[in-house]
Write an enzyme that holds these catalytic residues in place. Structure first.
Site, PDB file in Angstrom:
ATOM      1  N   HIS A  88     -11.759   8.338  48.831  1.00  0.00           N
ATOM      2  CA  HIS A  88     -11.229   8.850  50.090  1.00  0.00           C
ATOM      3  C   HIS A  88      -9.942   9.652  49.899  1.00  0.00           C
ATOM      4  CE1 HIS A  88     -10.953   9.109  54.408  1.00  0.00           C
ATOM      5  NE2 HIS A  88      -9.719   8.618  54.402  1.00  0.00           N
ATOM      6  N   SER A  93      -9.127  13.410  56.573  1.00  0.00           N
ATOM      7  CA  SER A  93      -9.490  12.172  57.238  1.00  0.00           C
ATOM      8  C   SER A  93      -9.299  12.302  58.751  1.00  0.00           C
ATOM      9  CB  SER A  93      -8.683  11.010  56.649  1.00  0.00           C
ATOM     10  OG  SER A  93      -9.206   9.769  57.049  1.00  0.00           O
ATOM     11  N   ASP A  95     -16.376   7.445  48.748  1.00  0.00           N
ATOM     12  CA  ASP A  95     -15.386   7.242  49.811  1.00  0.00           C
ATOM     13  C   ASP A  95     -15.699   5.934  50.534  1.00  0.00           C
ATOM     14  OD1 ASP A  95     -13.867   7.338  52.193  1.00  0.00           O
ATOM     15  OD2 ASP A  95     -13.899   9.523  52.204  1.00  0.00           O
TER      16      ASP A  95
END
Length: 250
Positions: free
Chosen positions: A226, A99, A196
């Protein structure tokens, strides 16, 4: 218990380091996550099983490191990562960035190019302060941010909202990686789930198209979210890391 690194910036960074053969692996976590997360801990155990050097750490304002989250920004956290890389590792390293850690890994790839021999990104979120937060704010939120220096937005992971600061947004504009050339002259494996809710598949496709390199591949995983932390996803991260290491060691 973690160890601590006192950085030139005056921050106290908590970390866990596993000795082993190189190239080593450095795990870079996401926004408001810490080094006790599922992926970080799983990959540490996997690295130990393979006798591979591994390092996980908390950015300032995260986990057990010093500082307050609300006072930090992308530039601070990228500097934390650079300080950790410089002080605690030797020789070429493979970065695994999740991320926001994907964005940080891309910044390190530019700023410490001589130290990076491979990259794995997981739901990478480059430029999210501008293309995600700022672009998604209403006019009222933008006005509040500029006038008050902060705005709160709901978090899908915590009961309390995220506090987004003016400093986070303005500093983020100095860290953007999708507006200028992005050379990645080493093996790169990008992983992205199609379900996600935080990083759209379009972001991964944009990064794939924008990055410059001869060995860059993107894997889309249908229905993965995610966190990318179920057993199948963790296995995919291991496989990507092995492929990058194998190519980096040639």
């Amino acid at each position: 218990m973690p160890q601590f690194l006192e950085t030139p910036s005056g921050r106290r960074i908590a970390y866990h380091q596993t000795p082993g053969i190189g190239p080593g692996i450095v795990f870079l976590g996401g926004l408001k996550s810490d080094m006790t997360g599922t992926k970080a801990v799983h990959l540490e155990a996997w690295a130990k099983a393979h006798g591979r050097a591994f390092l996980r750490f908390d950015y300032s304002g995260h986990g057990e490191s010093s500082g307050a989250f609300d006072e930090g920004c992308i530039g601070d956290w990228a500097q934390d990562a650079a300080d950790v890389l410089d002080a605690l590792t030797e020789g070429p390293q493979v970065l695994i960035g999740s991320s926001m850690g994907g964005w940080v890994s891309l910044l390190l790839s530019k700023r410490r190019a001589e130290r990076i021999c491979g990259l794995v990104t997981i739901a990478a979120a480059p430029d999210f302060t501008e293309d995600g937060f700022w672009a998604g704010f209403s006019d009222a939120q933008k006005s509040e941010l500029m006038a008050q220096g902060r705005v709160e937005i709901p978090s899908e992971y915590e009961d309390s909202p995220y506090v987004i600061t003016r400093r986070l947004i303005e500093d983020g504009r100095d860290q953007l990686v999708l507006r200028d050339p992005l050379p990645l002259p080493f093996p790169v494996r990008m992983l992205q789930g199609t379900d996600d809710a935080s990083v759209e598949t379009a972001v991964a496709l944009r990064l794939l198209d924008h990055a410059q390199g001869d060995d860059i591949r993107l894997t889309l995983v249908k229905h993965a979210n995610h966190s990318f932390s179920d057993p199948d996803c963790l296995k995919l991260i291991e496989t990507a890391a092995l492929k990058v290491l194998a190519r980096a060691e040639v």
